[in-house]
Design an enzyme around this catalytic site. Structure first.
Site, PDB file in Angstrom:
ATOM      1  N   GLU A 109      31.333  31.118  -0.621  1.00  0.00           N
ATOM      2  CA  GLU A 109      32.739  30.938  -0.231  1.00  0.00           C
ATOM      3  C   GLU A 109      32.917  29.572   0.399  1.00  0.00           C
ATOM      4  O   GLU A 109      31.950  28.984   0.881  1.00  0.00           O
ATOM      5  CB  GLU A 109      33.122  31.974   0.841  1.00  0.00           C
ATOM      6  N   LYS A 111      33.871  27.193   3.416  1.00  0.00           N
ATOM      7  CA  LYS A 111      33.872  27.329   4.872  1.00  0.00           C
ATOM      8  C   LYS A 111      35.134  26.629   5.373  1.00  0.00           C
ATOM      9  O   LYS A 111      35.243  25.402   5.309  1.00  0.00           O
ATOM     10  CB  LYS A 111      32.617  26.700   5.474  1.00  0.00           C
ATOM     11  N   ASP A 113      37.822  25.142   7.835  1.00  0.00           N
ATOM     12  CA  ASP A 113      37.625  24.422   9.089  1.00  0.00           C
ATOM     13  C   ASP A 113      38.811  24.669  10.016  1.00  0.00           C
ATOM     14  O   ASP A 113      39.753  23.894  10.072  1.00  0.00           O
ATOM     15  CB  ASP A 113      37.464  22.929   8.784  1.00  0.00           C
ATOM     16  N   TYR A 221      37.977  36.681   5.516  1.00  0.00           N
ATOM     17  CA  TYR A 221      36.725  36.694   4.778  1.00  0.00           C
ATOM     18  C   TYR A 221      35.739  37.767   5.208  1.00  0.00           C
ATOM     19  O   TYR A 221      34.602  37.761   4.778  1.00  0.00           O
ATOM     20  CB  TYR A 221      36.054  35.323   4.823  1.00  0.00           C
ATOM     21  N   LYS A 308      26.580  22.914   5.521  1.00  0.00           N
ATOM     22  CA  LYS A 308      27.645  22.007   5.977  1.00  0.00           C
ATOM     23  C   LYS A 308      27.675  20.736   5.134  1.00  0.00           C
ATOM     24  O   LYS A 308      26.633  20.137   4.882  1.00  0.00           O
ATOM     25  CB  LYS A 308      27.401  21.619   7.447  1.00  0.00           C
ATOM     26  N   CYS A 402      50.611  -9.143  25.233  1.00  0.00           N
ATOM     27  CA  CYS A 402      51.241  -8.410  24.144  1.00  0.00           C
ATOM     28  C   CYS A 402      51.375  -9.301  22.903  1.00  0.00           C
ATOM     29  O   CYS A 402      51.884 -10.420  23.000  1.00  0.00           O
ATOM     30  CB  CYS A 402      52.622  -7.926  24.585  1.00  0.00           C
ATOM     31  N   CYS A 405      55.385  -9.876  22.384  1.00  0.00           N
ATOM     32  CA  CYS A 405      56.288 -10.583  23.304  1.00  0.00           C
ATOM     33  C   CYS A 405      55.541 -11.495  24.275  1.00  0.00           C
ATOM     34  O   CYS A 405      56.157 -12.235  25.022  1.00  0.00           O
ATOM     35  CB  CYS A 405      57.138  -9.579  24.079  1.00  0.00           C
ATOM     36  N   CYS A 420      52.110  -2.634  27.219  1.00  0.00           N
ATOM     37  CA  CYS A 420      52.940  -3.815  27.440  1.00  0.00           C
ATOM     38  C   CYS A 420      54.072  -3.381  28.362  1.00  0.00           C
ATOM     39  O   CYS A 420      54.843  -2.488  28.012  1.00  0.00           O
ATOM     40  CB  CYS A 420      53.507  -4.328  26.120  1.00  0.00           C
ATOM     41  N   CYS A 426      60.628  -6.525  24.697  1.00  0.00           N
ATOM     42  CA  CYS A 426      59.579  -6.516  23.673  1.00  0.00           C
ATOM     43  C   CYS A 426      60.141  -5.813  22.429  1.00  0.00           C
ATOM     44  O   CYS A 426      60.498  -4.637  22.474  1.00  0.00           O
ATOM     45  CB  CYS A 426      58.359  -5.792  24.228  1.00  0.00           C
TER      46      CYS A 426
HETATM   47  S1  IVH Z   1      31.654  34.590   7.848  1.00  0.00           S
HETATM   48  C1  IVH Z   1      28.995  36.857  10.824  1.00  0.00           C
HETATM   49  N1  IVH Z   1      32.966  33.096   6.137  1.00  0.00           N
HETATM   50  O1  IVH Z   1      32.513  29.507  10.493  1.00  0.00           O
HETATM   51  C2  IVH Z   1      29.579  35.812   9.960  1.00  0.00           C
HETATM   52  N2  IVH Z   1      32.820  32.351   8.388  1.00  0.00           N
HETATM   53  O2  IVH Z   1      30.220  28.483  11.873  1.00  0.00           O
HETATM   54  C3  IVH Z   1      31.004  35.676  10.165  1.00  0.00           C
HETATM   55  N3  IVH Z   1      34.034  30.282   8.834  1.00  0.00           N
HETATM   56  O3  IVH Z   1      32.738  31.708  13.205  1.00  0.00           O
HETATM   57  C4  IVH Z   1      31.592  34.494   9.574  1.00  0.00           C
HETATM   58  N4  IVH Z   1      34.794  29.980   6.788  1.00  0.00           N
HETATM   59  O4  IVH Z   1      34.935  30.866  12.138  1.00  0.00           O
HETATM   60  C5  IVH Z   1      32.549  33.224   7.411  1.00  0.00           C
HETATM   61  N5  IVH Z   1      34.120  31.909   4.522  1.00  0.00           N
HETATM   62  C6  IVH Z   1      33.711  32.046   5.784  1.00  0.00           C
HETATM   63  C7  IVH Z   1      34.048  31.105   6.785  1.00  0.00           C
HETATM   64  C8  IVH Z   1      33.568  31.292   8.086  1.00  0.00           C
HETATM   65  C9  IVH Z   1      34.785  29.508   8.035  1.00  0.00           C
HETATM   66  C10 IVH Z   1      33.811  29.997  10.277  1.00  0.00           C
HETATM   67  C11 IVH Z   1      33.936  31.190  11.188  1.00  0.00           C
HETATM   68  C12 IVH Z   1      32.611  31.302  11.893  1.00  0.00           C
HETATM   69  C13 IVH Z   1      32.113  29.905  11.778  1.00  0.00           C
HETATM   70  C14 IVH Z   1      30.605  29.818  11.922  1.00  0.00           C
END
Ligand code: IVH
Length: 688
Positions: A109, A111, A113, A221, A308, A402, A405, A420, A426
């Site tokens: 999946e 991740k 942010d 998720y 990551k 500045c 001015c 400034c 200005c």
């Molecule tokens: S699963 C026990 N799935 O990443 C596992 N987490 O660095 C539960 N996050 O605390 C998390 N996308 O806030 C999961 N597709 C995804 C995610 C995800 C972002 C975040 C989540 C977690 C953090 C860990």
């Protein structure tokens, strides 16, 4: 159909259209039609507060009540994920899994942010939303989460468990993030560094109505609960999708490392065209029996790992540092770079924040610098390749004067930026202030754009905001690009700005740190500009949301004689410098004791209290036999409602209340504002 049935039907339809729009991205009615239905529901709910429900689609707009964020213990702890930064590490993890499990299945999946959230549902209704906190105990942010349109308030279908929790990420799409930061910049407020901070900060906002406007989104998720009846993760995600949750479609079931690697490589590139931020890929073992066999550590499950992405970096030449002057006089150094391709866009400029950052990097013109675009939208410089440095180069000298001015710059205590101080002479500050003044959310002088402001300034027709009110159509008509018609329009819209309510005038003045919300609080607390001008520092601190930084900035602003002269001229021009048009008051509510409860459409509770008072009534906190009526809004307190019903106290809606005071024309019209050409509007528009 009974009223209750009509309300329920409207709610159901609105929920369905909401899902189509925000979850499926496939709306099937126009915004206009949606708004019409929503208004119909709002009207019915206002008239029938007894059918109000916290999960009604009308609740999506939030309220101005202060959130308390109670601590809540998670029924199942919210674990975190272990991270890997390389494909080798990931391979090792896979090997470990495969030592324990034969033929494991993985789900890959994105991740997201943002910030983690746990939602609980009882009988298909959103019950609570809690932040991750320390994993054991989080904060109750339900009121704020309810405003996020992609979070279902009521579930679809029938096969959802009676009680369950679902976890996911609240995030801020890039478009919302950009919009928010532009607004903050214009208001002289600190910018959010990246969408993640913006999402987390927004989720902890005191007022849910602020959250409602920030365009947060939520993807889910993970399901949590007892005996949910699924045998795998992908099965549970499909069910969640059916129930109306937003579940990412960018997932894949993989059977071995090479398939996972392919998914990662694809998204490492493709994520740049997503309109929301991601920082990696999460790889999870799919089958629940396999998860149980693998187990968890105290911090993270052994059945999942996060890969990551590396922050995008590029090496390029720093050509020159230039300096921008904002409307508040704040100086921002900008790195002008040799154009370089980074995360799909060509980068030519990067922010350097302030003098300290330049010193910390020991930056020199001509240096080869590392530019990074992580979660941040505005690229930043993270380092210098010293090996490429020209040995005869000199450290960069920060400017002392500045660039616009020539005034000597100052640095306020505790502030990282240089300023400034030459506010009145200005150019970018003068023009910036006037541009801020005419903005839609300020004086809303629509027909004047930025270019016209610059034109008027260059032609010596305006030098400050008060000059706008002395402009004549003939002066404008003779300027290049402006004809008689647009000149007339401009004069007309400047004249109309005299009706802009006080809190927006206050915001329009552009006092540093006084944004839209602070201006509202100040206007409600002090009710006139004069009261704010004469308030002591301590008195200013008493107003809600006003801290020391804001109080000092207000004091500084009014200590400046130039500003006081401008305000005097604005007053003579007839701008609204009071929160309430006293002349509109009546004594129609004399002898009446009124209790307010709930949240309202047109006015805030403070405004309604003020309305009661200026119409001669008394506002009381508790319902008693002597209460004349209960002014009931959405989310009315159930105990107040019950008590009023028990005591036979009349319950009226906001509309009924407004109709009551609107019909009270005859009394108390003060001489100076008697305007017989206009119908006497009671208060509308003169309060915020
Ligand atoms: S699963 C026990 N799935 O990443 C596992 N987490 O660095 C539960 N996050 O605390 C998390 N996308 O806030 C999961 N597709 C995804 C995610 C995800 C972002 C975040 C989540 C977690 C953090 C860990």
């Amino acid at each position: 159909m009974t009223i209750e049935q009509t309300i329920n039907k409207l709610r159901q339809e609105l929920n369905m259209h909401n899902h189509k729009y925000y979850v499926e991205n496939a709306p099937d009615i126009s915004d206009f039609e949606y708004d019409k239905m929503l208004r119909e529901l709002q009207d019915l709910e206002a008239l029938h507060p007894e059918f109000q429900s916290p999960n009604s689609p009308t609740m999506r707009v939030g309220s101005d009540l202060t959130n308390s964020f109670r601590s809540v213990k998670h029924s199942f702890p919210m674990l975190s994920l272990s991270n890997t930064y390389s494909l080798e590490e990931l391979k090792e993890w896979i090997l470990k899994v495969e030592q324990e499990i034969s033929n494991p299945e993985y789900v890959c999946e994105l991740k997201f942010d943002g910030t983690a959230i746990s939602l609980s549902y009882t009988n298909g209704e959103l019950q609570r939303a809690v932040t991750r906190g320390d994993g054991e105990v989080g904060d109750d942010v339900t009121e704020n989460v309810r405003t996020i349109r992609s979070v279902p308030l009521t579930l679809q279908g029938e096969d959802y468990p009676e009680y369950f929790e679902i976890r996911g990420e609240i995030f801020m799409p890039y478009a919302s993030f950009d919009k928010l930061n532009i607004e903050r910049e214009q208001q002289g407020e600190q910018l959010f560094a990246n969408p993640r901070n913006a999402a987390a900060g927004t989720l902890k906002q005191q007022q849910s109505q602020v959250v409602a406007k920030r365009g947060l989104d939520c993807t889910l998720y993970q399901l949590a609960g007892k005996n949910l009846g699924f045998s795998s993760h992908s099965e549970s995600l499909n069910a969640a999708r059916r129930w109306g949750f937003k579940v990412s479609k960018h997932t894949a079931v993989c059977n071995d490392f090479s398939q996972i690697e392919e998914f990662i490589k694809y998204w490492d590139e493709a994520r740049h065209s997503l309109d929301f931020p991601t920082d990696g890929i999460v790889i999870k073992v799919n089958r629940y029996t396999d998860r149980i066999a693998l187990g968890t550590t105290s911090k993270a499950p052994k059945w999942a790992v996060a890969y990551k992405f590396k922050a995008e970096q590029a090496l390029t030449k720093l050509l020159k540092v230039s300096y921008q002057v904002g409307r508040t006089g704040a100086i921002t150094p900008v790195a002008n770079l040799e154009p370089v391709l980074l995360a799909g866009t060509t980068v030519k400029r990067a922010t350097l924040h302030n003098a300290d950052q330049i010193a910390a990097l020991d930056l020199r013109e001509g240096d080869m610098v590392y530019v990074e675009k992580g979660g941040e939208i505005i690229p930043k410089i993270t380092g210098v390749d010293i090996s490429e440095r020209n040995p005869s180069s000199e450290p960069l000298q920060y400017i002392s004067h500045c660039p616009e001015c020539g005034a000597e710059l100052t640095r306020y205590e505790g502030e990282a930026k240089h300023y400034c101080p030459n506010q009145s002479h200005c150019r970018p500050q003068i023009i910036g202030r006037i541009i801020h003044f005419i903005r839609r959310k300020a004086m809303n002088i629509e027909s004047l754009g930025e270019e016209t402001i610059e034109l008027l300034f260059e032609n010596n027709l305006i030098n400050n905001v008060a000059d706008l009110y002395n402009l004549k159509a003939e002066q404008l008509a003779s300027l290049p690009r402006l004809g008689e018609k647009s000149a007339r329009n401009i004069i007309q819209s400047i004249a109309s700005s005299r009706d802009v309510p006080f809190h927006r005038v206050l915001f329009a003045l552009g006092i540093r740190f006084v944004g839209e919300t602070t201006a509202k609080y100040l206007a409600a607390h002090f009710t006139s500009l004069e009261a704010i001008m004469t308030a002591s520092r301590e008195e200013l601190l008493e107003a809600e949301e006003v801290g020391e930084k804001i109080a000092d900035s207000i004091m500084d602003y009014f200590a400046d004689e130039q500003n006081r002269i401008i305000i005097q001229r604005l007053q003579s021009a007839g701008l609204q410098l009071h929160a309430i048009k006293r002349e509109a008051a009546s004594n129609i509510l004399e002898g009446k004791s009124i209790v307010i409860s709930g949240t309202f459409e047109q006015y805030s509770r403070d405004e309604l209290k003020a309305l009661i008072e200026i119409h001669g009534g008394k506002n009381l906190a508790a319902v008693s036999a002597n209460t004349s009526f209960l002014l009931a809004g959405a989310k009315i307190g159930p105990s107040k409602l019950q008590k009023a019903q028990k005591l036979g106290v009349k319950i009226i809606s906001e509309q009924e209340f407004l109709a009551m005071i609107t019909n009270s024309k005859e009394v108390n019209i003060s001489e100076e504002h008697t305007d017989t050409t206009k119908p006497q509007q009671p208060i509308q528009g003169s309060l915020f």
